[in-house]
Design a protein around this motif. Structure first.
Motif, PDB file in Angstrom:
ATOM      1  N   GLY A  81      53.051  21.511  48.563  1.00 54.44           N
ATOM      2  CA  GLY A  81      52.653  22.891  48.344  1.00 54.44           C
ATOM      3  C   GLY A  81      51.160  23.076  48.424  1.00 54.44           C
ATOM      4  N   SER A  82      50.700  24.143  47.779  1.00 54.05           N
ATOM      5  CA  SER A  82      49.287  24.520  47.771  1.00 54.05           C
ATOM      6  C   SER A  82      48.754  24.403  46.353  1.00 54.05           C
ATOM      7  N   GLY A  83      47.519  23.891  46.214  1.00 55.99           N
ATOM      8  CA  GLY A  83      46.961  23.683  44.878  1.00 55.99           C
ATOM      9  C   GLY A  83      45.540  24.182  44.739  1.00 55.99           C
ATOM     10  N   TYR A  84      45.085  24.208  43.501  1.00 58.93           N
ATOM     11  CA  TYR A  84      43.771  24.744  43.126  1.00 58.93           C
ATOM     12  C   TYR A  84      43.244  23.920  41.964  1.00 58.93           C
ATOM     13  N   HIS A  85      41.925  23.696  41.938  1.00 60.57           N
ATOM     14  CA  HIS A  85      41.314  22.990  40.808  1.00 60.57           C
ATOM     15  C   HIS A  85      39.989  23.642  40.456  1.00 60.57           C
ATOM     16  N   ASP A  86      39.810  23.953  39.159  1.00 60.25           N
ATOM     17  CA  ASP A  86      38.502  24.378  38.696  1.00 60.25           C
ATOM     18  C   ASP A  86      38.103  23.608  37.441  1.00 60.25           C
ATOM     19  N   HIS A  87      36.865  23.813  37.012  1.00 60.95           N
ATOM     20  CA  HIS A  87      36.231  23.023  35.953  1.00 60.95           C
ATOM     21  C   HIS A  87      35.372  23.994  35.148  1.00 60.95           C
ATOM     22  N   ASN A  88      35.581  24.002  33.830  1.00 59.75           N
ATOM     23  CA  ASN A  88      34.853  24.912  32.948  1.00 59.75           C
ATOM     24  C   ASN A  88      34.208  24.152  31.801  1.00 59.75           C
ATOM     25  N   TRP A  89      33.068  24.656  31.346  1.00 57.36           N
ATOM     26  CA  TRP A  89      32.413  24.089  30.179  1.00 57.36           C
ATOM     27  C   TRP A  89      31.515  25.151  29.563  1.00 57.36           C
ATOM     28  N   GLY A  90      31.148  24.955  28.288  1.00 58.85           N
ATOM     29  CA  GLY A  90      30.296  25.931  27.630  1.00 58.85           C
ATOM     30  C   GLY A  90      29.830  25.445  26.283  1.00 58.85           C
ATOM     31  N   ASN A  91      28.980  26.261  25.649  1.00 49.66           N
ATOM     32  CA  ASN A  91      28.413  25.884  24.357  1.00 49.66           C
ATOM     33  C   ASN A  91      28.655  26.926  23.280  1.00 49.66           C
ATOM     34  N   VAL A  92      29.661  27.787  23.489  1.00 48.86           N
ATOM     35  CA  VAL A  92      29.990  28.815  22.512  1.00 48.86           C
ATOM     36  C   VAL A  92      31.472  29.157  22.688  1.00 48.86           C
ATOM     37  N   SER A  93      32.117  29.537  21.612  1.00 44.20           N
ATOM     38  CA  SER A  93      33.499  29.983  21.743  1.00 44.20           C
ATOM     39  C   SER A  93      33.567  31.137  22.741  1.00 44.20           C
ATOM     40  N   PRO A  94      34.451  31.093  23.733  1.00 49.86           N
ATOM     41  CA  PRO A  94      34.571  32.202  24.686  1.00 49.86           C
ATOM     42  C   PRO A  94      34.830  33.543  24.005  1.00 49.86           C
ATOM     43  N   ALA A  95      35.488  33.518  22.846  1.00 48.55           N
ATOM     44  CA  ALA A  95      35.784  34.764  22.150  1.00 48.55           C
ATOM     45  C   ALA A  95      34.537  35.437  21.592  1.00 48.55           C
ATOM     46  N   LYS A  96      33.410  34.737  21.538  1.00 49.22           N
ATOM     47  CA  LYS A  96      32.150  35.363  21.132  1.00 49.22           C
ATOM     48  C   LYS A  96      31.446  36.030  22.307  1.00 49.22           C
ATOM     49  N   LEU A  97      31.817  35.689  23.535  1.00 48.49           N
ATOM     50  CA  LEU A  97      31.188  36.266  24.712  1.00 48.49           C
ATOM     51  C   LEU A  97      32.035  37.347  25.365  1.00 48.49           C
ATOM     52  N   PHE A  98      33.361  37.174  25.366  1.00 45.44           N
ATOM     53  CA  PHE A  98      34.226  38.018  26.184  1.00 45.44           C
ATOM     54  C   PHE A  98      35.213  38.814  25.337  1.00 45.44           C
ATOM     55  N   ASP A  99      35.459  40.061  25.766  1.00 45.80           N
ATOM     56  CA  ASP A  99      36.560  40.859  25.214  1.00 45.80           C
ATOM     57  C   ASP A  99      37.861  40.562  25.946  1.00 45.80           C
ATOM     58  N   ASN A 100      37.771  40.459  27.261  1.00 46.02           N
ATOM     59  CA  ASN A 100      38.965  40.214  28.075  1.00 46.02           C
ATOM     60  C   ASN A 100      38.542  39.819  29.477  1.00 46.02           C
ATOM     61  N   TRP A 101      39.502  39.335  30.245  1.00 41.86           N
ATOM     62  CA  TRP A 101      39.273  39.171  31.674  1.00 41.86           C
ATOM     63  C   TRP A 101      40.582  39.175  32.443  1.00 41.86           C
ATOM     64  N   TRP A 102      40.459  39.538  33.720  1.00 45.57           N
ATOM     65  CA  TRP A 102      41.483  39.313  34.720  1.00 45.57           C
ATOM     66  C   TRP A 102      41.019  38.140  35.586  1.00 45.57           C
ATOM     67  N   TRP A 103      41.942  37.294  35.982  1.00 48.24           N
ATOM     68  CA  TRP A 103      41.635  36.210  36.922  1.00 48.24           C
ATOM     69  C   TRP A 103      42.849  36.002  37.815  1.00 48.24           C
ATOM     70  N   GLY A 104      42.609  35.872  39.110  1.00 47.28           N
ATOM     71  CA  GLY A 104      43.706  35.624  40.028  1.00 47.28           C
ATOM     72  C   GLY A 104      43.279  34.698  41.140  1.00 47.28           C
ATOM     73  N   ARG A 105      44.242  33.989  41.676  1.00 51.62           N
ATOM     74  CA  ARG A 105      43.984  33.147  42.831  1.00 51.62           C
ATOM     75  C   ARG A 105      45.283  33.027  43.625  1.00 51.62           C
ATOM     76  N   GLY A 106      45.134  32.805  44.945  1.00 54.25           N
ATOM     77  CA  GLY A 106      46.320  32.622  45.765  1.00 54.25           C
ATOM     78  C   GLY A 106      45.961  32.567  47.230  1.00 54.25           C
ATOM     79  N   ARG A 107      46.976  32.729  48.084  1.00 51.26           N
ATOM     80  CA  ARG A 107      46.800  32.634  49.528  1.00 51.26           C
ATOM     81  C   ARG A 107      47.508  33.790  50.223  1.00 51.26           C
ATOM     82  N   SER A 108      46.924  34.191  51.331  1.00 50.43           N
ATOM     83  CA  SER A 108      47.562  35.123  52.255  1.00 50.43           C
ATOM     84  C   SER A 108      47.325  34.572  53.654  1.00 50.43           C
TER      85      SER A 108
END
Length: 376
Positions: free
Chosen positions: A211-238
């Protein structure tokens, strides 16, 4: 993202809730405190990176500290209709400094099987490349080829032995750092899209997959809930095109900024790599959430439009891959605090139809995943 993400945020947010639910928004003290993508030449110099992504960037990027978190994420949309998601994380529950491996397996027409294993042992994390060992599990790669091993004998029966071979150039929005003052969340996509081969295991059965795959990598120095209210994220192929898109909405304490991110590429070129004011978004009308336990309306989808007219539309669907109340399993104190200030953080991931429109071309359909992460 994650998949958000870039999505694997759910585990971090759960662990953070006891701290962040009672925080009050504060006035933004300066422009530097507003949430933004670090994109100035000085930002690249400070981080020691260039426009081209280096192998070491997918290695460990944070010190071993309860004040930082880091994880490596993979998802696969397989030819037999299965969706598989794997996370390897350090300080998975922000502030606890545990290591964790999570795998979610959704065969066509069946509910998601989820296993999560946490480890107090330190694990092994290379800073030269992605080479992560947590217990008997391993996530290893060099930007071009990755091996992902989740040992089914240790998880209780769910595992994988997968190879991911990159077909689309690695991506990050500018430096990849989304920051407010000294607080940051970073995002790197070593494999926007690649070929998946290998095996999955569940219920004593092992079978081959492609099939088809995806890889990402995240890091940070604060709880994400202190920076963000919400988000949309999507990935795919056409067709041959890979699409990655996100809209992150910052808390009022960091300016209430909305930051859209938009990428389109194929095996030959990057067609769109835009963020901020170079991307506009259109949200679908609110509808009833497919999960009856979720009481708030949810947008029916989100579209991303680049300056050249390139457009990708993601839609929610009835095919829920994950729908979770993030405080349901927390202590009574945390749940009571959330109720008192009308907080109900929720994570939803869908299998999503995609409509991609490129300049001068007719709209084309595709398939992907879409997540909506509510931190308030």
């Amino acid at each position: 993202m994650m998949n958000s993400r870039w999505a694997g945020f759910m585990g971090v947010a759960v662990g953070a809730m006891a701290v962040v639910l009672v925080l009050r928004a504060e006035a933004v003290s300066s422009e530097d405190q507003r949430l933004h993508v670090a994109a100035a030449p000085a930002d690249y110099a400070t981080l020691g990176i260039g426009q081209k992504i280096a192998i070491w960037e997918d290695g460990r990027r944070t010190p071993k500290s309860a004040e930082t978190f880091e994880w490596w994420y993979f998802d696969g949309l397989l030819d037999d209709g299965t969706v598989v998601v794997v996370w390897f994380g350090d300080n998975w529950f922000f502030g606890s400094h545990n290591r964790a491996v999570t795998m979610e397996l959704t065969p066509p027409g069946k509910p998601t099987r989820r296993v999560m294993r946490t480890f107090e042992e330190p694990g092994s994390f290379s800073s030269e490349s992605a080479d992560i060992k947590i217990g008997p599990h391993q996530f290893k790669g060099d930007l071009d080829t990755y091996s992902i091993h989740v040992d089914s004998t240790e998880t209780g029966g769910v595992g994988c032995e997968l190879t991911l071979r990159r077909r689309v150039a690695a991506y990050r929005p500018a430096t990849g750092y989304i920051e407010a003052g000294k607080q940051f969340f970073a995002w790197l996509v070593p494999v926007p899209e690649g070929a998946v081969t290998g095996t999955l295991t569940a219920d004593g059965v092992t079978w081959e997959v492609t099939g088809s795959g995806y890889h990402d990598h995240n890091w940070g120095n604060v709880s994400p809930a202190k920076l963000f209210d919400n988000w949309w994220w999507g990935r795919g192929r056409s067709g041959e095109h890979t699409i990655i898109a996100s809209e992150i909405h910052g808390r009022s304490a960091v300016g209430g900024t909305s930051i859209p991110l938009f990428f389109i590429g194929d095996e030959h070129q990057v067609e769109v790599n835009a963020f901020g004011s170079d991307v506009s978004t259109i949200k679908g009308d609110p509808v009833r959430h497919p999960d009856s336990k979720h009481k708030r309306p949810i947008g029916s989808g989100i579209s991303f439009i680049a300056a050249d007219g390139s457009r990708a539309e993601f839609k929610i669907s009835d095919h829920l891959l994950k729908s979770a109340d993030l405080v349901a399993d927390e202590s009574f104190v945390v749940r009571a605090a959330a109720w008192a200030i009308s907080k109900k953080p929720w994570y939803t991931r869908f299998e999503s139809p995609i409509i991609l429109t490129l300049p001068g071309q007719s709209p084309a359909t595709g398939r992907g995943t879409l997540e909506y992460f509510e931190l308030k």
